[in-house]
Design a protein around this motif. Sequence first.
Motif, short mmCIF file in Angstrom:
data_model
loop_
_atom_site.label_atom_id
_atom_site.label_comp_id
_atom_site.label_asym_id
_atom_site.label_seq_id
_atom_site.Cartn_x
_atom_site.Cartn_y
_atom_site.Cartn_z
N LEU A 232 42.41 27.41 40.20
CA LEU A 232 41.02 27.60 40.63
C LEU A 232 40.30 26.27 40.74
O LEU A 232 39.47 26.06 41.64
CB LEU A 232 40.29 28.53 39.67
N GLY A 233 40.57 25.36 39.80
CA GLY A 233 39.91 24.07 39.83
C GLY A 233 40.28 23.25 41.06
O GLY A 233 39.47 22.50 41.59
N ARG A 234 41.55 23.43 41.53
CA ARG A 234 42.00 22.67 42.68
C ARG A 234 41.55 23.29 44.00
O ARG A 234 41.18 22.60 44.94
CB ARG A 234 43.51 22.54 42.68
N LEU A 235 41.51 24.60 44.05
CA LEU A 235 41.30 25.30 45.32
C LEU A 235 39.94 26.00 45.42
O LEU A 235 39.55 26.40 46.51
CB LEU A 235 42.41 26.35 45.53
N GLY A 236 39.27 26.16 44.28
CA GLY A 236 38.01 26.93 44.32
C GLY A 236 36.92 26.21 45.03
O GLY A 236 36.03 26.82 45.56
N THR B 3 38.39 33.00 45.98
CA THR B 3 38.51 33.41 44.58
C THR B 3 37.82 34.74 44.32
O THR B 3 38.08 35.39 43.30
CB THR B 3 37.89 32.34 43.67
N GLY B 4 36.91 35.16 45.21
CA GLY B 4 36.23 36.43 45.02
C GLY B 4 36.89 37.59 45.72
O GLY B 4 36.56 38.75 45.46
N LYS B 5 37.81 37.30 46.61
CA LYS B 5 38.44 38.37 47.38
C LYS B 5 39.49 39.08 46.54
O LYS B 5 40.04 38.49 45.60
CB LYS B 5 39.06 37.76 48.64
N PRO B 6 39.73 40.35 46.83
CA PRO B 6 39.29 41.15 47.98
C PRO B 6 37.99 41.92 47.76
O PRO B 6 37.79 42.97 48.36
CB PRO B 6 40.45 42.10 48.19
N ALA B 7 37.10 41.44 46.91
CA ALA B 7 35.78 42.07 46.76
C ALA B 7 34.97 41.87 48.04
O ALA B 7 35.36 41.11 48.94
CB ALA B 7 35.05 41.45 45.57
N SER B 8 33.86 42.54 48.14
CA SER B 8 32.95 42.37 49.27
C SER B 8 31.54 42.18 48.71
O SER B 8 31.25 42.51 47.56
CB SER B 8 32.98 43.59 50.20
#
Length: 484
Positions: A480-484, A112-117
């Motif tokens: 997000l709730g299912r996969l986060g 969920t945070g990608k593509p940040a680093s």
Amino acid sequence: MDGQVAARMDETAVGIADPAARISVLLAAQKAAWSTDVTPSHAVRDGRLDRLDRMVVAWESRFAAAISEDFGNRPAVVTTLTDIVPVRAAIRHARRELKRWMRPRRVSLAWTGKPASAQILRQPLGVVGIVAPWNYPLNLMLSPLVGALAAGNRALLKPSELTPAFSEVLAKAVAETFAEDEVAVVTGGPEVATAFTAAPFDHLIFTGSTAVGRKVAEAAARNLTPVTLELGGKSPVILDPSVDLGKAVPRLVWGKLLNSGQTCVAPDYALVPRGRVPDFLAAVKAEVAEQYPGLPGNADYTTIISPRHFDRLVRLVEEARERDAEVVELAGPHDPERRVFSPVAVVGAPDDTGVMAEEIFGPILPVVPYDTLDEAIAYINLRDRPLALYWFGSDKAAEARVLSGTIAGGVTINDTILHLSQDDLPFGGVGASGYGAYHGEAGFLALSKEKPVLRQSVLSGVSLLYPPYGRLATWMLKLLGRLG
């Protein structure tokens, strides 16, 4: 003195009589200097550590002479072994590992945070205050300083008033090695210590008694200053039924009588299988005669730091004797005039006597007979958690039960004290024996701020969750709730 260092000396604190005012001026100068170089380079930090090492070498004989003067007699070899060698080893270790410790650490992100680093940066806290006790005045001052300088901090040092000769030498050595806005020494009695611990440092390291540690923590809390407390307590020794007394007793006696027992991690009492107590006492007495023949006239034996501490040890033994404990003289008589306290063992002292309720900090060894290992473990766990625990034996199952069934600041198996000498092992207490740790990377981290940094990508999809909220936002939140 190095000309560049001399040029940077901050003279504003010189001549200020009021301790709080002088500490405030020094602290302000160091914070101002820190603000001009918030995250010093590796070269700057390594240079400071190199200067510290050269200072220890250049002043070694003067440090040893001053410490011996403060004690009355402390052999130079003891100071070299317990103060000089550990500090130089810590400096070498820090210089060898410093680049790795300083390196930013990459952190993986959830999908969920990608593509940040993301990464974690390790930065200095600012100015560290270090309060050291009298028993190992150089080691317990400079070992924390190694961590402070490696982490990029500046530092104020407060040595004990019970070591005035050493404090004077240390102040001169530091003044010739560092600018006051890098490292400085503040000397004085309890009123200075009170002002020092009340100052708004960015971190405070205190080594001393549990009672004083509570006051230090209270004073620091007013400034929300984080504190590392290295306190004491009653560090137990368990002799397992599987123990080989011929191997264990020499190591126990060495650890107990090093510095005449004036050691925070000294074995404080011995839990001995009931049927082996007579053999144990005989072996201890023989080993004392082997390591320190001719007491009280042995020059290798450290004297007690002050008349007050000598008298306290006398009272501890006499109280135990009056309460029907067996007092076993392990060597010759005491010498009050020279403050030589010859070793004694105390068997069967009630739990509410001083030798069983207080940290002894001297060459008195209480012996507690036990019948089962569970009984020995329970005896330890009913008391405050110790700074150190020692176990002697060959039964691996019993060793595992002791390690899993007790809590202590540190443990040495089949020896004493030596865990303290390893820079990759954190040194610290737990519960009443303190909190926080230093040595090696543990000290570096304790005196650093691990700053998390997230770098967002131009391809970020977070904008899909910006208001006004509609079906897309609802769908995204369910995903997000299912996969986060």
